[in-house]
Design a protein around this motif. Structure first.
Motif, PDB file in Angstrom:
ATOM      1  N   THR A  64       7.533  -5.532  -6.870  1.00 13.62           N
ATOM      2  CA  THR A  64       6.216  -6.035  -6.515  1.00 13.62           C
ATOM      3  C   THR A  64       5.678  -5.237  -5.342  1.00 13.62           C
ATOM      4  N   ILE A  65       4.399  -4.971  -5.367  1.00 16.80           N
ATOM      5  CA  ILE A  65       3.749  -4.284  -4.263  1.00 16.80           C
ATOM      6  C   ILE A  65       2.459  -5.032  -3.950  1.00 16.80           C
ATOM      7  N   GLN A  66       2.170  -5.174  -2.676  1.00 16.14           N
ATOM      8  CA  GLN A  66       0.954  -5.850  -2.228  1.00 16.14           C
ATOM      9  C   GLN A  66      -0.165  -4.821  -2.070  1.00 16.14           C
ATOM     10  N   GLN A  67      -1.392  -5.286  -2.123  1.00 17.21           N
ATOM     11  CA  GLN A  67      -2.525  -4.395  -1.918  1.00 17.21           C
ATOM     12  C   GLN A  67      -2.411  -3.749  -0.547  1.00 17.21           C
ATOM     13  N   ASP A  68      -2.682  -2.456  -0.466  1.00 11.34           N
ATOM     14  CA  ASP A  68      -2.640  -1.634   0.752  1.00 11.34           C
ATOM     15  C   ASP A  68      -1.225  -1.415   1.284  1.00 11.34           C
ATOM     16  N   GLN A  69      -0.205  -1.881   0.598  1.00 12.97           N
ATOM     17  CA  GLN A  69       1.174  -1.665   1.024  1.00 12.97           C
ATOM     18  C   GLN A  69       1.627  -0.303   0.556  1.00 12.97           C
TER      19      GLN A  69
END
Length: 187
Positions: A177-182
């Motif tokens: 999983t990756i978060q926005q702007d990460q």
């Protein structure tokens, strides 16, 4: 944009096995045929695998693969058109498929299996999947792999991975999983 030439064919196996499309570069035509498919009942997996193997040129140096989508519950063998009624007939049908997957591997054809269903369901229901058998089919080919596709995103990911595998060596596989702007260092 690739210079690689890809061919795709389509074989269905329900009560009988049918070659819907022989190997061709006409991917759009095969895709159109897929959209028109409907389940018919019965699983003549051995006949389907046999027809799929027959599509390949034994003298080709191309990467050759079969993608077998199933619940792993074949019930129609090569030599008869009747559903199995006992475990002995089921074992005979499964052995036909294992033998065919082995023959595919000996010809340099990798058999990838994609399973649909619920391995925790009662084996007597339509929702059950025999993952052990599907893994065995892929393993005997010597170069295939089993994938589970319980959701459409999983199926899409399987096809993306197999597309890259068909073009050569897969350089990296990662999920998460990756978060926005990460920003993540994937190595």
């Amino acid at each position: 944009g690739s210079t690689l030439v890809h061919q795709i064919g389509l074989v269905t196996f329900s009560v009988e096995a049918y070659t819907i499309s022989s190997l061709s570069e006409e991917i759009d035509a095969v895709q159109d045929a897929i959209w028109r498919l409907t389940p018919e009942g019965g699983t003549a997996m051995a006949a389907g695998l046999k027809k799929a193997i027959a599509q390949f040129d034994a003298t080709s140096n191309a990467q050759q693969m079969i993608i077998l989508l199933s619940d792993g519950m074949p019930n129609i063998g090569l030599d008869f058109i009747s559903y199995f009624f006992d475990i002995q007939e089921q074992e005979t049908i499964q052995q036909e498929i294992i033998d065919l997957a082995n023959q595919a591997g000996e010809k340099g054809i990798c058999v990838y299996t994609v399973g649909f269903g619920n391995p925790q369901a009662d084996p007597e229901t339509d929702a059950y999947i025999d993952e052990i058998f599907l893994r065995q089919i892929a393993q005997v080919s010597g170069c295939g792999q089993y994938y589970s596709a319980q959701e459409s995103i999983q199926l899409a990911n399987v096809f993306v991975e197999l597309r890259h595998a068909s073009m050569g060596t897969l350089l990296m596989k990662n999920s998460g999983t990756i978060q926005q702007d990460q920003l993540l260092n994937l190595g």
